[in-house]
Design a protein around this motif. Structure first.
Motif, PDB file in Angstrom:
ATOM      1  N   VAL B  96       0.861  -1.185   0.000  1.00 52.98           N
ATOM      2  CA  VAL B  96       0.000   0.000   0.000  1.00 52.98           C
ATOM      3  C   VAL B  96       0.901   1.240   0.000  1.00 52.98           C
ATOM      4  O   VAL B  96       1.924   1.265   0.688  1.00 52.98           O
ATOM      5  N   ARG B  97       0.546   2.248  -0.775  1.00 53.38           N
ATOM      6  CA  ARG B  97       1.316   3.493  -0.769  1.00 53.38           C
ATOM      7  C   ARG B  97       0.909   4.336   0.448  1.00 53.38           C
ATOM      8  O   ARG B  97      -0.245   4.254   0.906  1.00 53.38           O
ATOM      9  N   PRO B  98       1.822   5.153   0.960  1.00 59.31           N
ATOM     10  CA  PRO B  98       1.488   5.964   2.149  1.00 59.31           C
ATOM     11  C   PRO B  98       0.240   6.831   1.960  1.00 59.31           C
ATOM     12  O   PRO B  98      -0.516   7.033   2.919  1.00 59.31           O
ATOM     13  N   CYS B  99      -0.004   7.301   0.732  1.00 59.64           N
ATOM     14  CA  CYS B  99      -1.218   8.119   0.521  1.00 59.64           C
ATOM     15  C   CYS B  99      -2.461   7.260   0.763  1.00 59.64           C
ATOM     16  O   CYS B  99      -3.426   7.705   1.403  1.00 59.64           O
ATOM     17  N   ASP B 100      -2.432   6.030   0.252  1.00 59.23           N
ATOM     18  CA  ASP B 100      -3.581   5.131   0.437  1.00 59.23           C
ATOM     19  C   ASP B 100      -3.779   4.785   1.915  1.00 59.23           C
ATOM     20  O   ASP B 100      -4.904   4.684   2.402  1.00 59.23           O
ATOM     21  N   ALA B 101      -2.671   4.587   2.606  1.00 55.59           N
ATOM     22  CA  ALA B 101      -2.777   4.268   4.036  1.00 55.59           C
ATOM     23  C   ALA B 101      -3.424   5.448   4.770  1.00 55.59           C
ATOM     24  O   ALA B 101      -4.264   5.256   5.652  1.00 55.59           O
ATOM     25  N   ARG B 102      -3.073   6.672   4.370  1.00 57.99           N
ATOM     26  CA  ARG B 102      -3.701   7.852   4.986  1.00 57.99           C
ATOM     27  C   ARG B 102      -5.200   7.917   4.678  1.00 57.99           C
ATOM     28  O   ARG B 102      -5.985   8.449   5.461  1.00 57.99           O
ATOM     29  N   SER B 103      -5.590   7.406   3.531  1.00 53.77           N
ATOM     30  CA  SER B 103      -7.002   7.492   3.127  1.00 53.77           C
ATOM     31  C   SER B 103      -7.897   6.681   4.060  1.00 53.77           C
ATOM     32  O   SER B 103      -9.098   6.937   4.142  1.00 53.77           O
ATOM     33  N   ILE B 104      -7.319   5.712   4.764  1.00 54.76           N
ATOM     34  CA  ILE B 104      -8.137   4.888   5.665  1.00 54.76           C
ATOM     35  C   ILE B 104      -8.780   5.769   6.745  1.00 54.76           C
ATOM     36  O   ILE B 104      -9.901   5.517   7.174  1.00 54.76           O
ATOM     37  N   ALA B 105      -8.094   6.831   7.117  1.00 55.89           N
ATOM     38  CA  ALA B 105      -8.659   7.746   8.123  1.00 55.89           C
ATOM     39  C   ALA B 105      -9.941   8.398   7.600  1.00 55.89           C
ATOM     40  O   ALA B 105     -10.876   8.665   8.357  1.00 55.89           O
ATOM     41  N   VAL B 106      -9.984   8.660   6.291  1.00 58.31           N
ATOM     42  CA  VAL B 106     -11.185   9.263   5.699  1.00 58.31           C
ATOM     43  C   VAL B 106     -12.326   8.242   5.717  1.00 58.31           C
ATOM     44  O   VAL B 106     -13.456   8.548   6.105  1.00 58.31           O
ATOM     45  N   VAL B 107     -12.017   7.018   5.303  1.00 60.51           N
ATOM     46  CA  VAL B 107     -13.051   5.977   5.274  1.00 60.51           C
ATOM     47  C   VAL B 107     -13.527   5.688   6.703  1.00 60.51           C
ATOM     48  O   VAL B 107     -14.729   5.567   6.956  1.00 60.51           O
ATOM     49  N   ASN B 108     -12.603   5.645   7.653  1.00 65.76           N
ATOM     50  CA  ASN B 108     -12.970   5.453   9.064  1.00 65.76           C
ATOM     51  C   ASN B 108     -13.918   6.551   9.545  1.00 65.76           C
ATOM     52  O   ASN B 108     -14.874   6.283  10.280  1.00 65.76           O
ATOM     53  N   ALA B 109     -13.636   7.786   9.153  1.00 59.90           N
ATOM     54  CA  ALA B 109     -14.453   8.908   9.617  1.00 59.90           C
ATOM     55  C   ALA B 109     -15.898   8.745   9.159  1.00 59.90           C
ATOM     56  O   ALA B 109     -16.828   9.153   9.839  1.00 59.90           O
ATOM     57  N   VAL B 110     -16.077   8.141   7.983  1.00 60.71           N
ATOM     58  CA  VAL B 110     -17.432   7.947   7.472  1.00 60.71           C
ATOM     59  C   VAL B 110     -18.088   6.704   8.078  1.00 60.71           C
ATOM     60  O   VAL B 110     -19.255   6.735   8.467  1.00 60.71           O
ATOM     61  N   TYR B 111     -17.332   5.637   8.221  1.00 64.09           N
ATOM     62  CA  TYR B 111     -17.933   4.361   8.611  1.00 64.09           C
ATOM     63  C   TYR B 111     -17.864   4.056  10.112  1.00 64.09           C
ATOM     64  O   TYR B 111     -18.499   3.135  10.583  1.00 64.09           O
ATOM     65  N   LYS B 113     -17.421   6.850  12.661  1.00 61.36           N
ATOM     66  CA  LYS B 113     -17.488   7.999  13.558  1.00 61.36           C
ATOM     67  C   LYS B 113     -18.886   8.174  14.176  1.00 61.36           C
ATOM     68  O   LYS B 113     -19.074   7.967  15.361  1.00 61.36           O
ATOM     69  N   ASP B 114     -19.860   8.559  13.358  1.00 62.58           N
ATOM     70  CA  ASP B 114     -21.218   8.759  13.891  1.00 62.58           C
ATOM     71  C   ASP B 114     -21.940   7.437  14.073  1.00 62.58           C
ATOM     72  O   ASP B 114     -22.809   7.289  14.911  1.00 62.58           O
ATOM     73  N   TYR B 115     -21.589   6.507  13.213  1.00 65.99           N
ATOM     74  CA  TYR B 115     -22.265   5.222  13.205  1.00 65.99           C
ATOM     75  C   TYR B 115     -21.197   4.156  13.070  1.00 65.99           C
ATOM     76  O   TYR B 115     -20.286   4.296  12.258  1.00 65.99           O
ATOM     77  N   ASN B 116     -21.306   3.124  13.875  1.00 61.64           N
ATOM     78  CA  ASN B 116     -20.298   2.083  13.842  1.00 61.64           C
ATOM     79  C   ASN B 116     -20.755   0.987  12.879  1.00 61.64           C
ATOM     80  O   ASN B 116     -21.582   0.162  13.224  1.00 61.64           O
ATOM     81  N   ASP B 117     -20.237   1.024  11.652  1.00 57.32           N
ATOM     82  CA  ASP B 117     -20.684   0.080  10.631  1.00 57.32           C
ATOM     83  C   ASP B 117     -20.033  -1.280  10.873  1.00 57.32           C
ATOM     84  O   ASP B 117     -18.827  -1.446  10.726  1.00 57.32           O
ATOM     85  N   ALA B 118     -20.870  -2.260  11.250  1.00 57.04           N
ATOM     86  CA  ALA B 118     -20.331  -3.549  11.702  1.00 57.04           C
ATOM     87  C   ALA B 118     -19.536  -4.271  10.612  1.00 57.04           C
ATOM     88  O   ALA B 118     -18.460  -4.821  10.880  1.00 57.04           O
ATOM     89  N   LEU B 119     -20.059  -4.260   9.379  1.00 56.42           N
ATOM     90  CA  LEU B 119     -19.359  -4.961   8.293  1.00 56.42           C
ATOM     91  C   LEU B 119     -17.982  -4.354   8.055  1.00 56.42           C
ATOM     92  O   LEU B 119     -16.996  -5.056   7.835  1.00 56.42           O
ATOM     93  N   TYR B 120     -17.948  -3.030   8.082  1.00 61.08           N
ATOM     94  CA  TYR B 120     -16.687  -2.340   7.858  1.00 61.08           C
ATOM     95  C   TYR B 120     -15.733  -2.577   9.033  1.00 61.08           C
ATOM     96  O   TYR B 120     -14.549  -2.862   8.853  1.00 61.08           O
ATOM     97  N   LYS B 121     -16.275  -2.477  10.251  1.00 61.21           N
ATOM     98  CA  LYS B 121     -15.463  -2.616  11.460  1.00 61.21           C
ATOM     99  C   LYS B 121     -14.765  -3.968  11.516  1.00 61.21           C
ATOM    100  O   LYS B 121     -13.574  -4.065  11.838  1.00 61.21           O
ATOM    101  N   GLU B 122     -15.542  -4.994  11.161  1.00 60.39           N
ATOM    102  CA  GLU B 122     -14.989  -6.355  11.140  1.00 60.39           C
ATOM    103  C   GLU B 122     -13.748  -6.436  10.249  1.00 60.39           C
ATOM    104  O   GLU B 122     -12.726  -6.998  10.622  1.00 60.39           O
ATOM    105  N   LYS B 123     -13.884  -5.857   9.078  1.00 60.14           N
ATOM    106  CA  LYS B 123     -12.766  -5.923   8.134  1.00 60.14           C
ATOM    107  C   LYS B 123     -11.625  -5.034   8.604  1.00 60.14           C
ATOM    108  O   LYS B 123     -10.454  -5.410   8.514  1.00 60.14           O
TER     109      LYS B 123
END
Lengths: 262, 337
Positions: B96-111, B113-123
């Motif tokens: 994984v490139r460092p930019c892509d690794a940083r992008s996980i923070a964006v996806v985390n913020a959506v999945y 932060k306000d709502y704990n998405d179980a399918l996403y959390k598991e992965k």
């Protein structure tokens, strides 16, 4: 060649015949991109060379482009074919567009109106190149199982971004079959079945309409050789209907000798 | 203090095998024709060499293009849910490139932060990121303009930087990273005084992110969106290759009385994305959809989620069939008077 296009664009814009010229200009690095020239003094930005292969015809139907006024379009053979087909399908009228035609021999073609364009396209029927035919034959020579494996491997890469559809001037349906869900005709998710259904459905809808511009293949971000599907159908149409036949598989004739269609 | 070790390139195949023996699936960039895609591999020899960026991002390990959410059976007036898909097996994503690794923070913020998405959390919980620093970049890269760098450690569990022909500096950043080392401790050696900085690509800062964020709220009604997007054809390529795009669509597929529900990627570039049941579409034309893409990433997400929705990987520009160059468009917005 490029100078002649620039000259023609200037004339069309300064004479008021058109308000915008759709052509090719400098893009990122050594890429070219579609540009929309609205002032005669900007016509010098137009480029014409071997990189200018994007099929620009789809822009003629785009809302924001139409809002600019009457357009002229820099049109190589696939673009000319697209316009002829779109006229046949009544997507625009003669008065909507002016054409700066370029022949396969890289000469400016004088096409004063779209009737002249239709005649020019009719006189130059669509044929696969020997290289394209060889590629179709290579797939034909595979066993059914090999061909199935080939397409399953290729379509498994599909992410359903619909760049193939968006880049294709013939894909102008206001609501694509894949977006009709009552009833659901084809599977939307990007799993194996959904991907396969999508590409087969699209190829069939383009039967007799595809102009072999190759835009779907160039647009595909994951490199699926989609044009092979269409080229196979083009070859089939040539074999079964002859190359002269207009719009085979895309038109209905009330006096068709087959009666299953009535 | 980050734990720094070294690992030989020639040891990576052993590392892959040990991780697999430990029950992990290993995904890594594999060359396929002109594309480089993350795929499950059975050894290091399958890993593509010499690429700036993968064609699709590693996002798919956490957020698949289409993902089964549940199965159901309908009877006359009832719907019963069946056991959902099996728990995902642990995954290591390598390369994984460092930019892509940083992008996980964006996806985390959506999945998450306000709502704990179980399918996403598991992965997310069962995925380990082994990133590799960038020694090369191209004209589409702009990570340094959006807060990243070719050697950024953010989002990675381990970051590898090639410091000579056969040696990687390995920064062990998290417990998941330590767990990888503990599977094969003999493959790692203590690091000396190596520094990664001189082995990183030079990615110049191209625009002032703060200036962009200030400018966007006042630019909503500008003509710039029409000018920039005249050539946009409205496909979803930019969203789908983007490591930080998170929008999805729900699709049910039924066969008689049984059915499955899928979560699928969706794109704000599509006309149907905001089409209401009434027939009204608040984003009727492509220029409005293009505006949404830029606004969402550089104005709404920073405001609402405190993350910039773009990591400067450049994929959207590389993949765009009509050469919509996001860096150029952003610079034009920042520089406009």
């Amino acid at each position: 060649m490029q100078d002649k296009i620039i000259q023609k664009a200037k004339e069309l814009l300064s004479g008021g015949a058109v308000q915008v010229v759709i052509g090719y200009g400098q893009g990122t690095g050594d890429r070219v991109r579609a540009i929309f020239i609205q002032k005669p003094e900007d016509a010098g930005r137009l480029i014409m060379d071997g990189r200018c292969v994007q099929n620009l015809a789809g822009y003629l139907m785009k809302h924001e482009v139409r809002a600019l006024g009457r357009a002229a379009i820099v049109a190589r053979m696939p673009v000319l074919r697209s316009i002829a087909q779109l006229m046949y399908e009544e997507q625009f009228k003669d008065s909507d567009v002016a054409v700066i035609g370029i022949s396969d021999a890289n000469e400016l073609v004088d096409l004063p109106d779209l009737n002249a364009l239709k005649e020019y396209v009719r006189a130059n029927p669509l044929k696969l190149t020997p290289e394209e035919q060889a590629e179709v034959d290579r797939l034909d020579a595979m066993t059914r199982e090999e061909r199935w494996a080939f397409w399953m491997e290729e379509t498994s890469k599909c992410i359903k971004c619909y760049a193939c559809r968006a880049s294709c001037p013939m894909c102008y349906c206001a609501r694509c079959t894949v977006e009709v869900n009552q009833p659901q005709w084809i599977s939307v998710p990007s799993h194996d079945l959904g991907n396969l259904e999508w590409h087969i459905m699209r190829a069939m809808h383009l039967a007799g309409r595809c102009v072999n511009c190759g835009e779907c293949t160039r647009a595909c971000p994951v490199g699926i050789p989609l044009r092979l599907l269409n080229q196979r159908i083009i070859a089939d149409i040539a074999d079964n209907f002859g190359e002269e036949e207009d719009y085979a598989l895309a038109a209905f004739k009330p006096d068709d000798k087959e009666d299953f269609i009535r | 203090m980050t734990d720094k070790k070294t690992i030989k390139k020639s040891s990576l195949d052993d590392l892959f095998k040990k991780m697999m023996a430990d029950g992990k699936r290993v995904l890594a960039p594999v060359r396929k024709g002109e594309t480089v895609l993350f795929q499950e591999v059975d050894g290091y020899s399958a890993v593509a060499a010499d690429y700036v960026q993968t064609t699709l991002s590693a996002k798919e390990a956490l957020l698949p293009r289409c993902e089964e959410m549940m199965r159901f059976t309908t009877a006359q007036s009832t719907v019963s849910l069946e056991e959902g898909p099996a728990k995902p097996s642990p995954v290591v994503v390598f390369g994984v490139r460092p930019c892509d690794a940083r992008s996980i923070a964006v996806v985390n913020a959506v999945y998450l932060k306000d709502y704990n998405d179980a399918l996403y959390k598991e992965k997310s919980d069962s995925t380990t990121i082994i990133a590799v620093s960038c020694a090369k970049s191209d004209e589409y890269c702009f990570c340094t303009s959006v807060g990243g760098s070719p050697g950024s450690t953010e989002g990675s569990d381990i970051l590898l930087t090639l410091i000579d022909g056969d040696t990687y500096l390995a920064e062990i950043l998290t417990d998941k990273g330590k767990a990888v080392v503990s599977i094969a401790p003999a493959l790692f050696a203590a690091a000396g005084s190596e520094v990664k900085e001189k082995h990183l690509a030079d990615v110049p800062v191209q625009f002032d992110l703060g200036a962009l964020e200030k400018k966007l709220p006042g630019a909503f009604d500008g003509a710039v969106w029409i000018t920039q997007s005249l050539r946009c054809i409205g496909c979803g390529t930019c969203s789908y290759v983007c490591p930080a795009c998170t929008c999805f669509d729900i699709q049910d597929e039924t066969d008689g009385t049984r059915g499955m529900r899928f979560r699928c990627w969706d794109s704000c570039g599509f006309g149907q994305f905001t089409l209401h049941t009434s027939g009204h579409n608040p984003r009727e034309v492509q220029s409005q959809r293009w505006r949404q893409r830029i606004m969402h990433k550089f104005s709404y997400q920073p405001d609402q989620l405190q993350v910039v929705g773009c990591v400067g990987c450049g994929r959207c520009s590389r993949a765009c069939p009509v050469d919509m160059n996001i860096l150029q468009h952003i610079k034009d917005i920042v520089e406009a008077r």
